[in-house]
Motif scaffolding. Structure first.
Motif, PDB file in Angstrom:
ATOM      1  N   PHE A 127      11.114  -2.223 -18.643  1.00  0.00           N
ATOM      2  CA  PHE A 127      12.230  -1.524 -19.266  1.00  0.00           C
ATOM      3  C   PHE A 127      12.364  -0.093 -18.742  1.00  0.00           C
ATOM      4  O   PHE A 127      11.460   0.430 -18.086  1.00  0.00           O
ATOM      5  CB  PHE A 127      12.058  -1.505 -20.792  1.00  0.00           C
ATOM      6  N   ASN A 128      13.480   0.512 -19.073  1.00  0.00           N
ATOM      7  CA  ASN A 128      13.789   1.867 -18.635  1.00  0.00           C
ATOM      8  C   ASN A 128      12.780   2.855 -19.204  1.00  0.00           C
ATOM      9  O   ASN A 128      12.501   2.859 -20.401  1.00  0.00           O
ATOM     10  CB  ASN A 128      15.197   2.218 -19.131  1.00  0.00           C
ATOM     11  N   ALA A 129      12.242   3.753 -18.344  1.00  0.00           N
ATOM     12  CA  ALA A 129      11.227   4.719 -18.773  1.00  0.00           C
ATOM     13  C   ALA A 129      11.747   5.638 -19.873  1.00  0.00           C
ATOM     14  O   ALA A 129      11.007   6.025 -20.779  1.00  0.00           O
ATOM     15  CB  ALA A 129      10.755   5.548 -17.583  1.00  0.00           C
ATOM     16  N   ALA A 130      13.033   5.996 -19.807  1.00  0.00           N
ATOM     17  CA  ALA A 130      13.613   6.887 -20.809  1.00  0.00           C
ATOM     18  C   ALA A 130      13.822   6.177 -22.143  1.00  0.00           C
ATOM     19  O   ALA A 130      14.103   6.817 -23.149  1.00  0.00           O
ATOM     20  CB  ALA A 130      14.936   7.454 -20.313  1.00  0.00           C
ATOM     21  N   VAL A 131      13.703   4.856 -22.170  1.00  0.00           N
ATOM     22  CA  VAL A 131      13.764   4.088 -23.412  1.00  0.00           C
ATOM     23  C   VAL A 131      12.365   3.854 -23.959  1.00  0.00           C
ATOM     24  O   VAL A 131      12.107   3.999 -25.153  1.00  0.00           O
ATOM     25  CB  VAL A 131      14.482   2.736 -23.189  1.00  0.00           C
ATOM     26  N   VAL A 132      11.441   3.509 -23.070  1.00  0.00           N
ATOM     27  CA  VAL A 132      10.061   3.227 -23.487  1.00  0.00           C
ATOM     28  C   VAL A 132       9.429   4.443 -24.147  1.00  0.00           C
ATOM     29  O   VAL A 132       8.807   4.336 -25.213  1.00  0.00           O
ATOM     30  CB  VAL A 132       9.204   2.779 -22.283  1.00  0.00           C
ATOM     31  N   SER A 133       9.586   5.618 -23.540  1.00  0.00           N
ATOM     32  CA  SER A 133       8.922   6.834 -24.025  1.00  0.00           C
ATOM     33  C   SER A 133       9.269   7.164 -25.479  1.00  0.00           C
ATOM     34  O   SER A 133       8.363   7.334 -26.299  1.00  0.00           O
ATOM     35  CB  SER A 133       9.251   8.021 -23.115  1.00  0.00           C
ATOM     36  N   PRO A 134      10.552   7.270 -25.847  1.00  0.00           N
ATOM     37  CA  PRO A 134      10.855   7.630 -27.237  1.00  0.00           C
ATOM     38  C   PRO A 134      10.475   6.559 -28.250  1.00  0.00           C
ATOM     39  O   PRO A 134      10.008   6.882 -29.343  1.00  0.00           O
ATOM     40  CB  PRO A 134      12.370   7.865 -27.231  1.00  0.00           C
ATOM     41  N   ILE A 135      10.660   5.285 -27.908  1.00  0.00           N
ATOM     42  CA  ILE A 135      10.306   4.224 -28.860  1.00  0.00           C
ATOM     43  C   ILE A 135       8.799   4.205 -29.078  1.00  0.00           C
ATOM     44  O   ILE A 135       8.314   4.079 -30.216  1.00  0.00           O
ATOM     45  CB  ILE A 135      10.804   2.856 -28.370  1.00  0.00           C
ATOM     46  N   TYR A 136       8.065   4.346 -27.988  1.00  0.00           N
ATOM     47  CA  TYR A 136       6.601   4.385 -28.090  1.00  0.00           C
ATOM     48  C   TYR A 136       6.172   5.570 -28.945  1.00  0.00           C
ATOM     49  O   TYR A 136       5.289   5.456 -29.807  1.00  0.00           O
ATOM     50  CB  TYR A 136       6.004   4.487 -26.690  1.00  0.00           C
ATOM     51  N   TYR A 137       6.816   6.704 -28.727  1.00  0.00           N
ATOM     52  CA  TYR A 137       6.460   7.896 -29.495  1.00  0.00           C
ATOM     53  C   TYR A 137       6.717   7.693 -30.992  1.00  0.00           C
ATOM     54  O   TYR A 137       5.871   8.023 -31.830  1.00  0.00           O
ATOM     55  CB  TYR A 137       7.261   9.106 -28.999  1.00  0.00           C
ATOM     56  N   VAL A 138       7.878   7.167 -31.338  1.00  0.00           N
ATOM     57  CA  VAL A 138       8.235   6.993 -32.747  1.00  0.00           C
ATOM     58  C   VAL A 138       7.240   6.055 -33.441  1.00  0.00           C
ATOM     59  O   VAL A 138       6.687   6.379 -34.503  1.00  0.00           O
ATOM     60  CB  VAL A 138       9.660   6.436 -32.896  1.00  0.00           C
ATOM     61  N   MET A 139       6.986   4.905 -32.837  1.00  0.00           N
ATOM     62  CA  MET A 139       6.097   3.932 -33.465  1.00  0.00           C
ATOM     63  C   MET A 139       4.653   4.432 -33.500  1.00  0.00           C
ATOM     64  O   MET A 139       3.967   4.326 -34.523  1.00  0.00           O
ATOM     65  CB  MET A 139       6.177   2.594 -32.730  1.00  0.00           C
ATOM     66  N   PHE A 140       4.207   4.977 -32.373  1.00  0.00           N
ATOM     67  CA  PHE A 140       2.835   5.458 -32.285  1.00  0.00           C
ATOM     68  C   PHE A 140       2.579   6.591 -33.281  1.00  0.00           C
ATOM     69  O   PHE A 140       1.574   6.595 -34.002  1.00  0.00           O
ATOM     70  CB  PHE A 140       2.546   5.928 -30.858  1.00  0.00           C
ATOM     71  N   THR A 141       3.500   7.551 -33.343  1.00  0.00           N
ATOM     72  CA  THR A 141       3.337   8.693 -34.235  1.00  0.00           C
ATOM     73  C   THR A 141       3.367   8.268 -35.691  1.00  0.00           C
ATOM     74  O   THR A 141       2.543   8.713 -36.502  1.00  0.00           O
ATOM     75  CB  THR A 141       4.437   9.739 -33.979  1.00  0.00           C
ATOM     76  N   THR A 142       4.308   7.393 -36.038  1.00  0.00           N
ATOM     77  CA  THR A 142       4.414   6.922 -37.420  1.00  0.00           C
ATOM     78  C   THR A 142       3.126   6.244 -37.865  1.00  0.00           C
ATOM     79  O   THR A 142       2.562   6.562 -38.924  1.00  0.00           O
ATOM     80  CB  THR A 142       5.593   5.943 -37.569  1.00  0.00           C
ATOM     81  N   LEU A 143       2.643   5.307 -37.054  1.00  0.00           N
ATOM     82  CA  LEU A 143       1.444   4.559 -37.418  1.00  0.00           C
ATOM     83  C   LEU A 143       0.198   5.441 -37.415  1.00  0.00           C
ATOM     84  O   LEU A 143      -0.702   5.263 -38.244  1.00  0.00           O
ATOM     85  CB  LEU A 143       1.264   3.375 -36.465  1.00  0.00           C
ATOM     86  N   THR A 144       0.142   6.395 -36.503  1.00  0.00           N
ATOM     87  CA  THR A 144      -1.014   7.299 -36.451  1.00  0.00           C
ATOM     88  C   THR A 144      -1.060   8.196 -37.683  1.00  0.00           C
ATOM     89  O   THR A 144      -2.140   8.417 -38.264  1.00  0.00           O
ATOM     90  CB  THR A 144      -0.966   8.167 -35.182  1.00  0.00           C
TER      91      THR A 144
END
Length: 332
Positions: free
Chosen positions: A249-266
């Motif tokens: 997938f597009n790097a500019a899509v992966v980065s924000p989605i990963y950040y949102v999910m990772f940060t929320t769960l952390t």
């Protein structure tokens, strides 16, 4: 005397938070750049072998991918050190800066265009991060890795860890084979869930090493090595599925989605395990949540903007007969 002791503890907590803040900012710069360098390496390797998104490992022979990997390792080491000095509520949201760096470099190096609303999304991420930093809890004083182990083995966190592990295996076995190539949430879900456990273990291991370097040897305790094994296992899993995500997938899509999910769960994991909100009043907690919602709004705006850009890129490339360089987000 009691007042002097409390003042000393407060000053120590502020000093530790500043150290954690500087390390977290450095980490974001390196990690944000690593996404793009690794993406370039994966694309180059995919041209002469099986792509990572299709199960290939030809990128292991690509120097550019290793350059990106080294950059990410440097960022993760800085991140690792940050968790030894500051709570996850302070360190983790600063990952928003890596989104901005990644999006900007993707715009320049990968021709993955960033719309004006994407810039607004970046600004929202910064505002939200500053709000959280200004109201973040101070690091609690921990004098032994055994104290961290006691926190990790309380019923609340054991339940969370069990649910995370069950969810990870469910996604890997049932969802990724069917939806991995069309839904970015599958790969990122695994990375984020496993990442929340890795951060708790990284923080425990970081505290153990900090105490060891200060003269209180924690390497004698088996708990330290258990946390180290968990860190290695989780990090290897994250690397594997993150590679698949940014190759597909597009790097500019992966980065924000990963950040949102990772940060929320952390943050959820840290609140459960380390009880970060225990010493804060409702106003401070509400302000931190508002800051986090602001960051979510920014990342979602970045995501939506990228969908708009992909439409325009495809429209122009079909007219001009030129294939876009970036890998677009594909829909089922």
């Amino acid at each position: 005397m009691a007042s002097t002791s409390e003042e000393s503890d407060t000053n120590s907590g502020i000093s530790n938070n500043i150290k954690g803040l500087v390390l977290a900012l450095s980490s974001s710069f390196f990690i944000g750049a690593s996404f793009i360098v690794k993406k370039k390496g994966l694309k180059k390797a995919g041209g002469s072998g099986i792509r990572a998104g299709l199960g290939g490992y030809s990128y292991l022979y690509e120097p550019l991918w290793w350059a990106g990997m080294i950059t990410m390792v440097v960022g993760e080491i800085a991140n690792f050190a940050a968790y030894a000095f500051a709570p996850a509520m302070l360190v983790t949201p600063l990952g928003a800066l890596s989104i901005i760096i990644s999006a900007a470099l993707a715009h320049i190096m990968l021709r993955e265009r960033l719309h004006i609303f994407g810039i607004l999304g970046c600004v929202l991420c910064i505002v939200g991060s500053i709000t959280i930093v200004l109201h973040a809890p101070q690091e609690r004083e921990i004098n032994s890795v055994k104290e961290v182990w006691d926190l990790a083995t309380e019923p609340g966190f054991l339940l969370y860890a069990t649910l995370v592990i069950a969810a990870v295996f469910t996604i890997i076995i049932h969802f990724i084979p069917q939806y991995g190539q069309t839904h970015v949430i599958a790969y990122i879900g695994v990375c984020s869930l496993v990442g929340s456990l890795s951060v708790m273990s990284v923080r425990a291991l970081g505290i153990a090493l900090k105490l060891t370097f200060s003269g209180i040897n924690q390497l004698l305790y088996p708990q330290t090595w258990i946390f180290a094994i968990v860190v290695i296992t989780c990090v290897l899993t994250q690397i594997n599925y993150l590679n698949k995500a940014i190759d597909t997938f597009n790097a500019a899509v992966v980065s924000p989605i990963y950040y949102v999910m990772f940060t929320t769960l952390t943050i959820v994991a840290s609140v459960i395990m380390f009880k970060d909100w225990a010493g804060q009043n409702p106003t401070e907690i509400a302000t931190e949540l508002c800051g986090f919602v602001t960051i979510l709004a920014g990342t979602l705006l970045l995501h939506k903007t990228k969908d708009m850009n992909d439409f325009h890129v495809h429209e122009h490339t079909e007219e001009d007969g030129i294939e876009p360089e970036g890998i677009p987000l594909r829909d089922q």
